[in-house]
Scaffold this motif. Structure first.
Motif, PDB file in Angstrom:
ATOM      1  N   GLN A   1       0.967  -1.373  -0.154  1.00 28.70           N
ATOM      2  CA  GLN A   1      -0.066  -0.052  -0.143  1.00 28.70           C
ATOM      3  C   GLN A   1       0.897   1.241   0.093  1.00 28.70           C
ATOM      4  OE1 GLN A   1      -2.795  -0.160   3.093  1.00 28.70           O
ATOM      5  NE2 GLN A   1      -4.464  -1.560   1.774  1.00 28.70           N
ATOM      6  N   ARG A   2       1.989   1.224   0.699  1.00 25.86           N
ATOM      7  CA  ARG A   2       2.819   2.552   0.610  1.00 25.86           C
ATOM      8  C   ARG A   2       4.192   2.324  -0.299  1.00 25.86           C
ATOM      9  NH1 ARG A   2       3.382   5.936   5.421  1.00 25.86           N
ATOM     10  NH2 ARG A   2       3.666   7.396   3.568  1.00 25.86           N
ATOM     11  N   MET A   3       3.969   1.170  -1.038  1.00 28.81           N
ATOM     12  CA  MET A   3       5.152   1.059  -2.103  1.00 28.81           C
ATOM     13  C   MET A   3       5.422   2.124  -3.024  1.00 28.81           C
ATOM     14  SD  MET A   3       7.731  -1.058  -2.914  1.00 28.81           S
ATOM     15  CE  MET A   3       7.220  -2.736  -2.293  1.00 28.81           C
ATOM     16  N   GLY A   4       4.673   3.041  -3.621  1.00 27.93           N
ATOM     17  CA  GLY A   4       4.900   3.946  -4.520  1.00 27.93           C
ATOM     18  C   GLY A   4       5.657   5.450  -3.703  1.00 27.93           C
ATOM     19  N   GLU A   5       5.018   5.338  -2.339  1.00 27.79           N
ATOM     20  CA  GLU A   5       5.647   6.659  -1.597  1.00 27.79           C
ATOM     21  C   GLU A   5       6.762   6.508  -0.812  1.00 27.79           C
ATOM     22  OE1 GLU A   5       1.554   8.291   0.351  1.00 27.79           O
ATOM     23  OE2 GLU A   5       1.836   6.327   0.838  1.00 27.79           O
ATOM     24  N   LEU A   6       7.026   5.107  -0.277  1.00 30.03           N
ATOM     25  CA  LEU A   6       8.397   4.802   0.438  1.00 30.03           C
ATOM     26  C   LEU A   6       9.174   4.018  -0.333  1.00 30.03           C
ATOM     27  CD1 LEU A   6       6.460   4.074   3.867  1.00 30.03           C
ATOM     28  CD2 LEU A   6       7.500   6.334   3.266  1.00 30.03           C
ATOM     29  N   THR A   7      10.500   4.222  -0.082  1.00 29.13           N
ATOM     30  CA  THR A   7      11.521   3.303  -0.998  1.00 29.13           C
ATOM     31  C   THR A   7      11.931   1.995   0.131  1.00 29.13           C
ATOM     32  OG1 THR A   7      12.205   5.185  -2.202  1.00 29.13           O
ATOM     33  CG2 THR A   7      13.468   3.180  -2.322  1.00 29.13           C
ATOM     34  N   PHE A   8      11.723   0.712  -0.283  1.00 33.54           N
ATOM     35  CA  PHE A   8      11.875  -0.259   0.582  1.00 33.54           C
ATOM     36  C   PHE A   8      13.432  -0.912   0.359  1.00 33.54           C
ATOM     37  CE2 PHE A   8       7.465   0.325   0.964  1.00 33.54           C
ATOM     38  CZ  PHE A   8       7.371   0.136   2.606  1.00 33.54           C
ATOM     39  N   TYR A   9      14.158  -1.351   1.365  1.00 30.96           N
ATOM     40  CA  TYR A   9      15.259  -2.019   1.034  1.00 30.96           C
ATOM     41  C   TYR A   9      15.366  -3.153   1.994  1.00 30.96           C
ATOM     42  CZ  TYR A   9      16.619   2.389  -1.130  1.00 30.96           C
ATOM     43  OH  TYR A   9      16.842   3.283  -1.926  1.00 30.96           O
ATOM     44  N   VAL A  10      16.187  -4.174   1.668  1.00 32.99           N
ATOM     45  CA  VAL A  10      16.146  -5.511   2.729  1.00 32.99           C
ATOM     46  C   VAL A  10      17.817  -5.982   2.714  1.00 32.99           C
ATOM     47  CG1 VAL A  10      15.513  -7.290   1.122  1.00 32.99           C
ATOM     48  CG2 VAL A  10      15.208  -7.627   3.331  1.00 32.99           C
ATOM     49  N   LEU A  11      18.089  -6.272   3.990  1.00 34.87           N
ATOM     50  CA  LEU A  11      19.483  -6.198   3.899  1.00 34.87           C
ATOM     51  C   LEU A  11      19.861  -7.840   3.609  1.00 34.87           C
ATOM     52  CD1 LEU A  11      22.166  -5.175   4.896  1.00 34.87           C
ATOM     53  CD2 LEU A  11      21.665  -5.876   7.248  1.00 34.87           C
TER      54      LEU A  11
ATOM     55  N   ASP B   1       7.754  -7.340  -4.765  1.00 35.55           N
ATOM     56  CA  ASP B   1       8.305  -6.558  -5.857  1.00 35.55           C
ATOM     57  C   ASP B   1       8.612  -5.199  -5.451  1.00 35.55           C
ATOM     58  OD1 ASP B   1       8.028  -8.683  -7.715  1.00 35.55           O
ATOM     59  OD2 ASP B   1       6.118  -8.091  -8.427  1.00 35.55           O
ATOM     60  N   GLY B   2       9.604  -4.770  -5.999  1.00 35.62           N
ATOM     61  CA  GLY B   2      10.091  -3.367  -5.549  1.00 35.62           C
ATOM     62  C   GLY B   2      10.779  -3.138  -4.297  1.00 35.62           C
ATOM     63  N   ILE B   3      11.119  -4.335  -3.674  1.00 37.32           N
ATOM     64  CA  ILE B   3      12.045  -4.269  -2.521  1.00 37.32           C
ATOM     65  C   ILE B   3      13.514  -4.321  -3.108  1.00 37.32           C
ATOM     66  CG2 ILE B   3      12.871  -4.888  -0.261  1.00 37.32           C
ATOM     67  CD1 ILE B   3       9.855  -5.770   0.400  1.00 37.32           C
ATOM     68  N   SER B   4      14.604  -3.504  -2.661  1.00 38.66           N
ATOM     69  CA  SER B   4      15.774  -3.584  -3.232  1.00 38.66           C
ATOM     70  C   SER B   4      16.555  -4.249  -2.347  1.00 38.66           C
ATOM     71  CB  SER B   4      16.327  -2.496  -3.557  1.00 38.66           C
ATOM     72  OG  SER B   4      15.817  -1.572  -4.255  1.00 38.66           O
ATOM     73  N   VAL B   5      17.425  -5.348  -2.703  1.00 37.87           N
ATOM     74  CA  VAL B   5      18.470  -6.095  -1.603  1.00 37.87           C
ATOM     75  C   VAL B   5      19.692  -5.224  -1.746  1.00 37.87           C
ATOM     76  CG1 VAL B   5      19.471  -8.324  -1.134  1.00 37.87           C
ATOM     77  CG2 VAL B   5      17.143  -8.383  -2.373  1.00 37.87           C
ATOM     78  N   VAL B   6      20.167  -4.919  -0.595  1.00 38.27           N
ATOM     79  CA  VAL B   6      21.527  -4.177  -0.303  1.00 38.27           C
ATOM     80  C   VAL B   6      22.292  -5.030   0.572  1.00 38.27           C
ATOM     81  CG1 VAL B   6      20.367  -2.125  -0.631  1.00 38.27           C
ATOM     82  CG2 VAL B   6      20.619  -3.047   1.733  1.00 38.27           C
ATOM     83  N   ASP B   7      23.631  -4.997   0.377  1.00 38.14           N
ATOM     84  CA  ASP B   7      24.800  -5.574   1.230  1.00 38.14           C
ATOM     85  C   ASP B   7      24.940  -4.525   2.487  1.00 38.14           C
ATOM     86  OD1 ASP B   7      26.399  -3.807  -0.103  1.00 38.14           O
ATOM     87  OD2 ASP B   7      27.357  -5.469  -1.189  1.00 38.14           O
ATOM     88  N   TYR B   8      26.031  -4.858   3.416  1.00 40.02           N
ATOM     89  CA  TYR B   8      26.601  -3.912   4.260  1.00 40.02           C
ATOM     90  C   TYR B   8      26.970  -2.699   3.751  1.00 40.02           C
ATOM     91  CZ  TYR B   8      25.919  -7.808   7.602  1.00 40.02           C
ATOM     92  OH  TYR B   8      25.392  -8.656   8.408  1.00 40.02           O
ATOM     93  N   GLY B   9      27.456  -2.653   2.652  1.00 37.69           N
ATOM     94  CA  GLY B   9      28.178  -1.452   2.203  1.00 37.69           C
ATOM     95  C   GLY B   9      27.057  -0.689   1.672  1.00 37.69           C
TER      96      GLY B   9
END
Lengths: 110, 103, 129
Positions: free
Chosen positions: B53-63, B79-87
């Motif tokens: 529901q908030r995907m358009g307004e907020l940017t989501f990341y997962v470690l 869909d739309g969640i970006s995977v990031v590493d420690y960097g």
């Protein structure tokens, strides 16, 4: 407490178990065994290596009953019995052999 | 207005940190799911609808390291969640003016 | 009595350990697993239950290399060696997380909450974490 070997210091807890599992090496095992008055025969090595393999696979040092049963499964009833293991490690096979193998004190150790 | 990074490290089925964050986060801010918070990134999570529901307004990341540790590499993420590493985690902290941990 | 002769336990009680937390984020899962192994080593009648986020403890393919913690999910595979055979997972908890028995690292008995409730009611001691 600590073990000294070839000018290197290996830290242990108050009961003589190595603090850093990854610091273990066979020479150190022989030194720890001397402290325990145990001569590292081929049979003793077989148990110590078995324990290291068990730890590698399950991330624990097994209790004595579990160790006995697991050895029986892999090496047969001649070796997988308490009497045989206590002859090799008189103060408790799980306790002494784990210490020599550089592992923590067995989980559920009695 | 400062750009905020919201840190969620609690499972959405154990605590209500994610719910409160989704309710109170200003549009344009970012949400990083880490530690037990990574369970909220699963597309099958009960909380997925609220995230969507908030995907358009907020940017989501997962470690990523926390996803792998929990054995979730074989599960689809929202869909739309970006995977990031420690960097990437460090970069996010640097890019935002304020980091808020929802403990 | 010789040291290698085994003495049976004086009292056997039914101990149930109820896991409700995900692994790694808190210490509960690992601590509970250690207590389970200790109870089993004392020959108690042990059952282990996974409900709510606790079902995540058994998720297959855990790889903790990048977070620098011990991957203790492999230790659940030793429960069999400890003769812990009563391992129950609540069906509702699995399903609501999009998981099935196939996702778990060990074979378990998946039970509906209604059935689990009956088993829980039969215990002498229940420890939840």
């Amino acid at each position: 407490m600590a073990y000294e070997l070839n000018g290197q210091t290996f830290e242990s807890d108050e009961e003589g178990y190595l603090v850093d599992i990854s610091a273990w090496n066979p020479e150190l095992a022989v030194l720890i065994a001397e402290d325990e008055n145990i001569e590292m025969s081929d049979d003793a090595w077989e148990v110590v290596n078995f324990l290291r393999d068990y730890y590698e696979e399950y991330q624990i040092a097994p209790a004595v009953r579990v160790l006995t049963k697991a050895i029986k499964k892999k090496l047969g009833a001649d070796k997988g019995n308490s009497k045989y293991l206590y002859e090799l490690f008189p103060y408790g096979p799980a306790k002494q052999a784990c210490k020599i193998a550089g592992l923590p004190k067995p989980t559920g150790c009695i | 207005m400062s750009k905020m990074l919201h840190l969620i490290n609690k499972s959405p089925t154990d605590r209500n940190s994610l719910d409160s964050c989704l309710r109170l986060a200003e549009a344009g801010s970012s949400v990083l799911l880490l530690e037990d918070g990574v369970y909220a990134a699963l597309s099958k999570a009960a909380s997925a609808e609220a995230v969507n529901q908030r995907m358009g307004e907020l940017t989501f990341y997962v470690l990523g390291p926390d996803v792998s540790a929990r054995g979730l590499d074989d599960k689809p993420l929202i869909d739309g969640i970006s995977v990031v590493d420690y960097g990437g985690f460090v970069d996010l902290v640097v890019e935002h003016d304020v980091a808020q941990s929802w403990l | 009595m010789e040291p290698w002769e085994e003495e049976g336990p004086e009292v056997v009680k039914r101990f149930m350990y109820v896991n409700r937390k995900a692994p790694y984020g808190t210490i509960y899962a690992l601590e509970c697993l250690e207590v389970v192994l200790i109870a089993a080593a004392f020959d108690q009648d042990v059952s282990v239950v996974f409900v709510d986020d606790g079902v995540y403890q058994l998720k297959k393919n855990q790889d903790t290399a990048a977070i620098g913690m011990k991957n203790f999910s492999n230790t659940y595979r030793a429960l069999d060696d400890y003769d812990v055979e009563k391992i129950y997972v609540e069906q509702e908890s699995l399903e609501s997380r999009g998981l099935t028995a196939e996702d778990l690292i060990i074979p378990v008995e998946v039970l509906a909450g209604d059935n689990l409730r009956e088993i829980m009611a039969q215990q002498d001691v229940v420890i939840s974490s």
